[in-house]
Design an enzyme around this catalytic site. Structure first.
Site, mmCIF file in Angstrom:
data_model
loop_
_atom_site.group_PDB
_atom_site.id
_atom_site.type_symbol
_atom_site.label_atom_id
_atom_site.label_comp_id
_atom_site.label_asym_id
_atom_site.label_seq_id
_atom_site.Cartn_x
_atom_site.Cartn_y
_atom_site.Cartn_z
ATOM 1 N N TYR A 58 0.858 -1.194 0.000
ATOM 2 C CA TYR A 58 0.000 0.000 0.000
ATOM 3 C C TYR A 58 0.889 1.238 0.000
ATOM 4 C CZ TYR A 58 -3.440 3.451 1.683
ATOM 5 O OH TYR A 58 -4.261 4.539 1.823
ATOM 6 N N LYS B 78 4.054 9.053 9.075
ATOM 7 C CA LYS B 78 3.829 8.399 10.374
ATOM 8 C C LYS B 78 4.795 8.890 11.470
ATOM 9 C CE LYS B 78 0.916 4.943 8.430
ATOM 10 N NZ LYS B 78 0.972 4.222 7.166
ATOM 11 N N ASP C 24 9.305 3.066 -0.049
ATOM 12 C CA ASP C 24 8.221 3.702 0.685
ATOM 13 C C ASP C 24 8.391 3.345 2.157
ATOM 14 O OD1 ASP C 24 5.978 4.705 1.819
ATOM 15 O OD2 ASP C 24 4.550 3.656 0.522
HETATM 16 C C1 LIG Z 1 0.344 4.706 5.811
HETATM 17 C C2 LIG Z 1 1.091 4.495 4.577
HETATM 18 C C3 LIG Z 1 0.961 5.342 3.471
HETATM 19 C C4 LIG Z 1 -0.044 6.441 3.402
HETATM 20 O O1 LIG Z 1 0.152 7.412 4.381
HETATM 21 P P1 LIG Z 1 -1.076 8.375 4.788
HETATM 22 O O2 LIG Z 1 -0.455 9.332 5.736
HETATM 23 O O3 LIG Z 1 -2.108 7.476 5.403
HETATM 24 O O4 LIG Z 1 -1.569 9.011 3.550
HETATM 25 C C5 LIG Z 1 1.796 5.132 2.381
HETATM 26 N N1 LIG Z 1 2.682 4.135 2.377
HETATM 27 C C6 LIG Z 1 2.821 3.283 3.408
HETATM 28 C C7 LIG Z 1 3.847 2.208 3.344
HETATM 29 C C8 LIG Z 1 2.020 3.419 4.539
HETATM 30 O O5 LIG Z 1 2.142 2.551 5.534
#
Ligand SMILES: *Cc1c(COP(=O)(O)O)cnc(C)c1O
Length: 430
Positions: free
Chosen positions: A143, A266, A238
């Site tokens: 994701y 995060k 990511d």
């Molecule tokens: C949470 C997450 C996202 C998206 O971040 P948001 O702040 O929710 O838009 C993208 N990539 C990874 C790996 C994530 O865990």
């Protein structure tokens, strides 16, 4: 008598679609009523009915210091008192950028945004602008936020709701997204052999945390690095979830691989809405105002959010910080696994730094199809029984869990005692 959580959820659904502002919060896959939280402190959070939980969600990753860490709260209050936003540069943004550049491998330039979704979306655009190519590769079950081109076979909330891809994404958008199998070196080598000169980027969760937790085969990550270098594609790690979560240098440090671009979110916001993307200077200099790739944000680098993030990142530099969180997380997973085994439950678990995966199957999965083989009804029974005992795991069999520095021996003992009772009950029912 309806509980306060129930009446709040009923009321929320009258003005908010599904009653929530992000889908997995709705408890749709586990059933029951979401808890509405009113307060958090350290490893614990309290709901509207006054029930206290040991929290293993931690706002889905950001709260590596636990809820309401006094230094973070103080920094936010002090910053807010000086004005909430200027839409003009502030010194705290430089401090944040300098700290990130000093801490993370390969990070020569970094730009702040307000969410992980913005970070990944911008990184893809930048990679396309830099290379002049359109195609990019993502892996099934990973994701990367909810931008159109990335919502193809994504994990997380989409997975929990049984929708591997979103409606509303035009096929023309999705056709530039190549989806391949996580941890499959041969397949990605074949893809590059076939069309390597058309691939702008490979984006990967270096530890997958949105299809439950799937640990990488280090050889897979090394193969991605080599292929991108050979074919002039941009390797994007990511690290929105893994950044400062799996170790002091994120997954890059853990596996000894330097990506071309890294996306963050995060933990770097310490609970405030923050994301970032950064990496090689020659690539980063392609974004506006220096280059032709447009990217902007009214609240990007917001000073209050920067204060929370900076204070959090500085606290993580304490000696032994990661050793301690890693040990707690490992002890949690080992304790749960031992208890499940004692009661004859098909269960396994693993952890990387301060994130963990629990699986109702014999072995930890290594790719998406294996994640799908987990016993979801068994997880749902476990989830609700633990919730009743004041232990809050993510309300989905397909999410990773998170431990904070505030989780100590007491929380661990309470969690394992509750789990032992729950596993015993589950096995007698089986
Ligand atoms: C949470 C997450 C996202 C998206 O971040 P948001 O702040 O929710 O838009 C993208 N990539 C990874 C790996 C994530 O865990």
């Amino acid at each position: 008598m309806t509980s306060k959580n129930e009446s709040l959820f009923a009321r929320a659904q009258l003005s908010i679609p599904g009653g929530v502002n992000s889908p997995v919060r709705a408890f749709k896959s586990v059933g029951g009523t979401p808890r509405f939280f009113v307060r958090g402190k350290g490893a614990r959070a309290w709901d509207a009915d006054g029930q206290c939980y040991i929290d293993y969600v931690g706002s889905w990753g950001p709260l590596l210091l636990g809820h309401a860490h006094p230094d973070v709260v103080q920094a936010v209050q002090a910053s807010a008192a000086n004005g909430l936003s200027f839409g003009a540069p502030t010194e705290v943004e430089i401090e944040m950028a300098e700290l990130l550049v000093s801490l993370l491998p390969g990070l020569e330039r970094v730009r702040m945004v307000s969410s992980g979704t913005e970070a990944t979306m911008s990184a893809i655009r930048l990679a396309r602008g830099f290379t002049g190519r359109s195609l990019f590769v993502k892996f099934e079950g990973c994701y990367h936020g909810h931008a159109d081109s990335l919502l193809v076979k994504a994990g997380s909330g989409a997975l929990t709701l049984g929708q591997p891809s979103s409606s509303g994404v035009p096929p023309e958008t999705a056709q530039h997204t190549l989806v391949r199998t996580y941890n499959d070196c041969e397949e990605i080598e074949h893809t590059f052999a076939e069309m390597g000169d058309k691939i702008a980027a490979v984006i990967v969760e270096p530890v997958a945390g949105n299809m439950n937790l799937v640990a990488p085969d280090p050889a897979f990550l090394h193969a991605l690095r080599a292929l991108c270098t050979r074919h002039g594609a941009v390797l994007i790690f990511d690290e929105v979830m893994t950044g400062f979560r799996v170790g002091p240098k994120g997954a890059q440090g853990l596996y000894g691989i330097t990506a071309d671009l890294v996306t963050l979110g995060k933990v770097i916001g310490g609970g405030m809405p923050v994301g970032a993307f950064g990496g090689r200077r020659d690539i980063m200099d392609c974004i506006a105002p220096l280059g032709g790739v447009y990217q902007a944000g009214t609240l990007s680098g917001n000073p209050v959010a920067m204060a929370a993030g900076l204070t959090t990142l500085r606290a993580l530099q304490a000696p032994g910080f990661y050793e301690s969180v890693t040990a707690t997380t490992r002890a949690l997973v080992e304790g749960l696994s031992t208890s499940a085994k004692k009661h004859g439950i098909r269960f396994s678990g693993q952890s990387v730094g301060g994130m963990f995966g629990l699986y109702f199957r014999d072995q930890p999965p290594t790719r998406f199809v294996e994640v799908m083989q987990c016993d979801v009804p068994a997880f749902n029974r476990f989830f609700h029984a633990m919730l009743d005992k004041g232990i809050y795991f993510a309300p989905s069999a397909f999410e990773a869990g998170f431990v904070s520095a505030a989780h100590g021996a007491q929380e661990l003992a309470e969690t394992l005692a509750a789990a032992d009772t729950v596993f015993a009950a589950l096995s007698s029912k089986a």
